[in-house]
Write a protein that holds these residues in place. Structure first.
Motif: not given
Length: 108
Positions: A12-13, A35-38, A52-56
């Motif tokens: 989690r960010n 930065k990633a999304e997944g 709706r990929l989540l920011p990670r």
């Protein structure tokens, strides 16, 4: 020659600063953060969830032994945990070869 291992984590960010602090506090100063999304696999995922990929945050740390890799993995898991779905993943694996780009020679 060292027994290189790479530890990778997707977290989690909002836990990134805490994880970085724990790694640095324990002497692990070198890392790459991107930065990633997944979205992970879990029960109850529907097709619209994949849209709706989540920011990670993605962390990569190279260490010189398997015991260090286990230690870093555990540090990340402990400091990134909220106890909720979506806390992320952390894993490590052996690296067969490391070459320094500037010199073209094996590292270190």
């Amino acid at each position: 020659m060292a027994d290189y291992h790479k530890v990778e984590a997707v977290i989690r960010n909002e836990k990134l600063e805490e994880v970085k602090f724990m790694l640095m506090k324990n002497g692990f100063l070198g890392m790459t953060v991107t930065k990633a999304e997944g979205i992970g696999e879990k029960k109850g995922i529907y097709k619209e969830d994949f849209e709706r990929l989540l920011p990670r945050a993605r962390l990569e740390i190279i260490v010189t032994s398997e015991p260090q890799a286990v230690y870093v993995r555990d540090l990340i898991a402990e400091s990134a945990k909220t106890g909720n779905l979506g806390d992320g993943i952390v894993y490590y694996y052996k690296i067969n070869d490391v070459t320094q780009i500037r010199t073209g020679k094996p590292y270190p």
